[in-house]
Design a protein around this motif. Sequence first.
Motif, short mmCIF file in Angstrom:
data_model
loop_
_atom_site.label_atom_id
_atom_site.label_comp_id
_atom_site.label_asym_id
_atom_site.label_seq_id
_atom_site.Cartn_x
_atom_site.Cartn_y
_atom_site.Cartn_z
N VAL A 184 0.86 -1.18 0.00
CA VAL A 184 0.00 0.00 0.00
C VAL A 184 0.90 1.23 0.00
CG1 VAL A 184 -1.79 1.26 1.26
CG2 VAL A 184 -1.81 -1.25 1.25
N ASP A 185 0.62 2.13 -0.93
CA ASP A 185 1.33 3.41 -1.01
C ASP A 185 0.29 4.53 -0.87
OD1 ASP A 185 3.62 1.93 -1.68
OD2 ASP A 185 3.24 2.14 -3.81
N ILE A 186 0.68 5.59 -0.17
CA ILE A 186 -0.21 6.74 -0.01
C ILE A 186 0.54 7.98 -0.46
CG2 ILE A 186 -1.55 8.14 1.60
CD1 ILE A 186 -1.80 5.65 3.35
N ARG A 187 -0.06 8.71 -1.38
CA ARG A 187 0.51 9.96 -1.90
C ARG A 187 -0.27 11.12 -1.29
NH1 ARG A 187 0.38 11.71 -8.20
NH2 ARG A 187 0.75 13.88 -7.75
N TYR A 188 0.47 12.07 -0.71
CA TYR A 188 -0.19 13.18 -0.01
C TYR A 188 0.65 14.44 -0.13
CZ TYR A 188 3.18 11.99 3.66
OH TYR A 188 4.34 11.75 4.36
N ALA A 209 4.21 7.78 1.06
CA ALA A 209 4.52 6.76 2.06
C ALA A 209 4.42 5.43 1.31
CB ALA A 209 3.52 6.82 3.21
N GLU A 210 5.56 4.76 1.14
CA GLU A 210 5.63 3.58 0.28
C GLU A 210 5.74 2.28 1.06
OE1 GLU A 210 8.14 4.07 -3.41
OE2 GLU A 210 9.09 5.50 -2.02
N GLY A 211 5.23 1.23 0.44
CA GLY A 211 5.43 -0.11 0.96
C GLY A 211 4.82 -0.38 2.31
N LEU A 212 3.68 0.27 2.60
CA LEU A 212 3.02 0.05 3.88
C LEU A 212 2.44 -1.37 3.90
CD1 LEU A 212 1.18 3.47 4.07
CD2 LEU A 212 3.36 2.84 5.10
#
Length: 82
Positions: free
Chosen positions: A59-63, A72-75
């Motif tokens: 899971v990656d989140i772009r903010y 936030a990469e590789g969650l």
Amino acid sequence: MRPPFEVYVSGVRQEPGVDFEVADGVLLFERELRKDHISGWRWFLGAWGVGTYRQDDSVDIRYQRDGRTLVAEGLEPEVLDD
């Protein structure tokens, strides 16, 4: 982090309200996400060029923060007990 943000699972953009919900600061996915943990045996086989492939979701989140785009990469997905 606060909205707006974009969520990606294995590089594919997810749509809020369709693919996931946000509750108490946690992303909740309807479908099962899996993380492949490579055992010593599978690592050994891979070292010899023998591939073993399993579902490996990340899971990656772009903010945005202070006008900058961050990712936030590789969650790692976690399974929540009901």
